[in-house]
Write a protein that holds these residues in place. Structure first.
Motif, short mmCIF file in Angstrom:
data_model
loop_
_atom_site.label_atom_id
_atom_site.label_comp_id
_atom_site.label_asym_id
_atom_site.label_seq_id
_atom_site.Cartn_x
_atom_site.Cartn_y
_atom_site.Cartn_z
N GLU A 210 -25.16 -10.70 -2.90
CA GLU A 210 -24.94 -12.12 -2.92
C GLU A 210 -25.06 -12.79 -1.54
OE1 GLU A 210 -21.72 -13.17 -6.50
OE2 GLU A 210 -21.11 -12.03 -4.66
N LEU A 211 -24.24 -12.04 -0.50
CA LEU A 211 -24.49 -12.52 0.90
C LEU A 211 -25.65 -12.46 1.42
CD1 LEU A 211 -21.38 -10.23 2.25
CD2 LEU A 211 -21.51 -12.72 1.79
N GLU A 212 -26.63 -11.51 1.11
CA GLU A 212 -28.32 -11.44 1.52
C GLU A 212 -28.80 -12.69 0.86
OE1 GLU A 212 -31.99 -8.44 0.33
OE2 GLU A 212 -29.92 -7.37 0.89
N TRP A 213 -28.48 -12.92 -0.41
CA TRP A 213 -28.92 -14.25 -0.90
C TRP A 213 -28.46 -15.77 -0.07
CZ3 TRP A 213 -26.02 -18.40 -2.61
CH2 TRP A 213 -26.26 -19.38 -3.13
N ALA A 214 -27.31 -15.82 0.33
CA ALA A 214 -26.60 -16.82 0.85
C ALA A 214 -27.55 -16.84 2.26
CB ALA A 214 -25.19 -16.45 1.08
N MET A 215 -27.49 -15.61 2.99
CA MET A 215 -28.09 -15.74 4.29
C MET A 215 -29.52 -16.21 4.37
SD MET A 215 -28.17 -12.42 6.93
CE MET A 215 -28.66 -12.52 8.57
N ASN A 216 -30.41 -15.87 3.39
CA ASN A 216 -31.64 -16.37 3.18
C ASN A 216 -31.79 -17.91 3.02
OD1 ASN A 216 -32.94 -13.90 3.48
ND2 ASN A 216 -32.68 -13.15 1.34
N GLN A 217 -30.71 -18.27 1.97
CA GLN A 217 -30.59 -19.83 1.83
C GLN A 217 -30.17 -20.60 3.22
OE1 GLN A 217 -31.46 -21.39 -1.28
NE2 GLN A 217 -32.17 -19.10 -1.66
N ALA A 218 -29.40 -19.93 3.97
CA ALA A 218 -29.01 -20.63 5.41
C ALA A 218 -30.43 -20.57 6.22
CB ALA A 218 -27.73 -19.84 5.80
N ASP A 219 -30.88 -19.83 6.15
CA ASP A 219 -32.04 -19.59 6.98
C ASP A 219 -33.14 -20.82 6.34
OD1 ASP A 219 -31.15 -17.62 8.51
OD2 ASP A 219 -32.59 -15.87 7.60
N LYS A 222 -30.51 -24.63 3.64
CA LYS A 222 -29.73 -25.24 2.73
C LYS A 222 -28.27 -25.41 3.22
CE LYS A 222 -32.87 -25.22 -0.32
NZ LYS A 222 -32.92 -24.08 -1.54
N THR A 223 -27.77 -26.37 2.29
CA THR A 223 -26.10 -26.61 2.82
C THR A 223 -25.32 -26.35 1.48
OG1 THR A 223 -26.18 -28.84 2.17
CG2 THR A 223 -26.84 -28.38 4.64
N ILE A 224 -23.90 -26.53 1.86
CA ILE A 224 -23.08 -26.16 0.61
C ILE A 224 -23.33 -27.21 -0.50
CG2 ILE A 224 -20.77 -26.40 0.07
CD1 ILE A 224 -19.93 -25.20 2.92
N ASN A 225 -23.91 -28.33 -0.12
CA ASN A 225 -23.79 -29.50 -1.25
C ASN A 225 -25.31 -29.10 -2.08
OD1 ASN A 225 -21.83 -30.98 -0.33
ND2 ASN A 225 -22.99 -31.97 1.20
N ASP A 226 -25.96 -28.04 -1.66
CA ASP A 226 -27.06 -27.66 -2.38
C ASP A 226 -26.78 -26.77 -3.61
OD1 ASP A 226 -29.14 -29.25 -0.90
OD2 ASP A 226 -28.79 -27.65 0.69
N PHE A 227 -25.70 -26.54 -3.71
CA PHE A 227 -25.23 -25.48 -4.71
C PHE A 227 -23.85 -25.86 -5.61
CE2 PHE A 227 -27.00 -23.31 -0.99
CZ PHE A 227 -28.09 -23.10 -1.29
N GLU A 228 -23.73 -24.94 -6.66
CA GLU A 228 -22.60 -25.32 -7.49
C GLU A 228 -21.81 -23.98 -7.93
OE1 GLU A 228 -23.68 -27.71 -10.96
OE2 GLU A 228 -24.04 -29.60 -9.53
N ASN A 229 -20.86 -24.00 -8.39
CA ASN A 229 -20.18 -23.04 -9.15
C ASN A 229 -20.09 -21.72 -8.07
OD1 ASN A 229 -19.51 -24.44 -11.45
ND2 ASN A 229 -21.83 -24.08 -11.76
N ARG A 230 -20.44 -20.48 -8.75
CA ARG A 230 -20.55 -19.22 -8.12
C ARG A 230 -21.40 -19.31 -6.84
NH1 ARG A 230 -17.56 -15.15 -5.74
NH2 ARG A 230 -18.42 -13.40 -5.36
N GLU A 231 -22.56 -19.85 -6.97
CA GLU A 231 -23.47 -19.90 -5.74
C GLU A 231 -22.77 -20.60 -4.66
OE1 GLU A 231 -27.25 -21.80 -6.87
OE2 GLU A 231 -27.85 -19.51 -7.59
N LYS A 232 -22.16 -21.80 -4.88
CA LYS A 232 -21.40 -22.79 -3.88
C LYS A 232 -20.29 -21.82 -3.28
CE LYS A 232 -19.32 -27.04 -3.11
NZ LYS A 232 -19.39 -28.48 -3.58
N GLU A 233 -19.59 -20.90 -4.18
CA GLU A 233 -18.45 -20.16 -3.68
C GLU A 233 -19.13 -19.12 -2.81
OE1 GLU A 233 -15.01 -17.20 -5.44
OE2 GLU A 233 -16.35 -18.25 -6.70
N VAL A 234 -20.07 -18.71 -3.16
CA VAL A 234 -20.69 -17.44 -2.29
C VAL A 234 -21.02 -17.82 -0.99
CG1 VAL A 234 -22.74 -15.75 -1.80
CG2 VAL A 234 -21.24 -15.88 -4.14
N PHE A 235 -21.79 -19.00 -1.00
CA PHE A 235 -22.42 -19.77 0.40
C PHE A 235 -21.27 -20.25 1.19
CE2 PHE A 235 -24.95 -22.96 3.01
CZ PHE A 235 -25.74 -22.26 3.09
#
Length: 262
Positions: A210-219, A222-235
């Motif tokens: 999950e953290l690897e996914w979030a790190m890639n999304q940050a790169d 992406k921002t917190i507003n781009d996600f919902e539910n568990r993805e938003k929580e992890v991000f």
């Protein structure tokens, strides 16, 4: 990932660095986890001497047994691998008895956990100084540059970082290729700094995948507003830890005095 080529690249990088630094080999703390197992195997493949150091501090038996299994395997495969165990439990307890007692158990436990890591760092540099070795770091990219999940001047106090540009999933790929013991490949990641069974995921609130996914999304910006539910929580977990631990990931601030004042 071209696993074989990546391994060859890291081994060559380690060999060149040690040769240019005119050192005699590498020293590594062995925890029974995937990162130290992969790092020590890569160092062993250079042909340089490698000293594997076990440093238990109230360590659980399964962590100790995995560390011993890995070291035994390394010694069978590489002639220049040696090992030593330094039980730091008594040293840790003496330190605890020497400092003032405090009532805030949350901050106390975290401070003591970091103290364990710093005692181990001191021990590794003791042996590095004796033998003219480099202390090899075992942090991966998610830990070192994503969430800062390491102790400053503890496991973060090293001479070089062979796997710090590899995501955790890539470390597992390399571990499989290098035939790291299955017990280590299957074990839940843990820093082992609290003397209990808590895993890294228990502490962070998200898995490495999950953290690897979030790190890639940050790169990707992406921002917190781009996600919902568990993805938003992890991000959110990722971004908060990245921000809070930024001081670990950048060079220490230096107060630069204006020339006219000197």
């Amino acid at each position: 990932m071209n696993t074989e080529k990546v391994i060859e690249y890291i081994v060559t990088w380690l060999k060149d660095y040690a040769t240019n630094a005119k050192v005699n080999g590498f020293v590594i703390g062995i925890s029974g986890g995937i990162d130290s197992a992969v790092t020590s195997t890569l160092c062993a493949k250079t042909g340089f001497p490698v000293l594997c150091v076990e440093m238990p501090i109230h360590q659980s038996e399964n962590q100790v047994s995995r560390a011993k299994e890995h070291i035994s395997q390394l010694k069978e495969r590489f002639k220049k691998v040696s090992s030593i165990e330094v039980n730091l439990t008594h040293t840790f307890e003496k330190f605890k008895s020497a400092v003032p007692k405090i009532e805030d158990t949350t901050t106390l436990n975290m401070s003591l956990a970091n103290t364990r890591a710093r005692l181990r760092m001191t021990t590794l540099y003791y042996f590095a100084g004796l033998h003219g070795y480099l202390v090899a770091g075992t942090g991966n990219k998610v830990e070192d540059f994503g969430v800062g999940f390491f102790t400053k001047y503890g496991d973060g106090g090293v001479d070089l970082s062979p796997i710090a540009d590899l995501m955790k999933s890539e470390v597992y790929e390399i571990a499989k290729f290098l035939e790291v013991p299955n017990t280590i490949q299957k074990a839940q990641p843990t820093d082992g700094l609290f003397g209990d069974s808590r895993t890294d995921e228990d502490q962070i609130g998200a898995s490495y995948d999950e953290l690897e996914w979030a790190m890639n999304q940050a790169d990707l910006g992406k921002t917190i507003n781009d996600f919902e539910n568990r993805e938003k929580e992890v991000f959110t977990i990722y971004k908060n830890r990245n921000k809070a631990n930024k001081h670990k990931m950048v060079a220490i601030p230096v107060c630069e005095i204006p020339k006219e004042l000197k």
